[in-house]
Design an enzyme around this catalytic site. Sequence first.
Site: not given
Length: 299
Positions: A246, A275
């Site tokens: 992420d 993410h």
Amino acid sequence: MRILRTDEARFQSLPDYPFAPHYLDVEPGLRMHFVDEGPVAASPVVMLHGEPSWSYLYRHMIPLVASAGHRVLAPDLIGFGKSDKPASVTDYSYQRHINWLTHWLESLELTNITLVCQNWGSLLGLRLAAEKPHLFQRIIVGNGMLPTGETRIPPVFTMWKAFATHSPWFPVGRIVQLGTERALSRAELAAYEAPFPSPEYKAGARAFPKLVPISPDDPASEPNRAAWKVLEKWRKPFITCFSSGDPITRGGDRYMQRRIPGAYGQPHITLRGGHFLQEDSPEDFARIINDALKSVRAA
């Protein structure tokens, strides 16, 4: 405030989402939807989604945690999922989201809460836990943070904010896919689009990037700084469960581990994924939650 409500027919036959709907008015005429699975008498696990997803994001985790004997509640933030959607971007503010969630939490009389949060679920959930610490027993954060506008903003976030603000095209399913390492099926992509039958339903999703405090004088910065003063004294369990891929929240886990006393000695972990680690590593994420609750029972 003009309020839109997505037709329930758009949510029929979604893959892996068999949960009965529950609704609560968080202010007159404004309805919040939430999932409520598992034993009602059990201590609650509250799972907060972020941008631009909804409780569908937790669909693989909810049964795993509920079947372990816990009550799992996953609300759709106002503007998302099956919840009502104010039609103007200006109808949304950080404080309004806090107020709506607080009303939901207190109306259900939830206590001894395990908070699980990611993305905007963390911006809201960490504030909520700091403002109502007596209601929360532990916090598990995945790919999230509580910004105060005093640290450098990653370039990828600046680009994302500009896109959400100015692009006439806002494909929610594809946005979720960009933050997920595994390939989502067509049905899963459609499920993320289901809450938004037309562009005017997406005001809440477009509003969120602009509500992140990026300067110290942002309206949300001072309340967030006050929340950090509480978190800096937080000694109840605080576990980070970030992903390996992420670019937005990378490093936030170590920052919170250093700053929050309750993080000391906890089983922090880095999971595979992008993410949206709920899509890439749902079983492992759920195991972290169940293990944290199991260790409490054993003690």
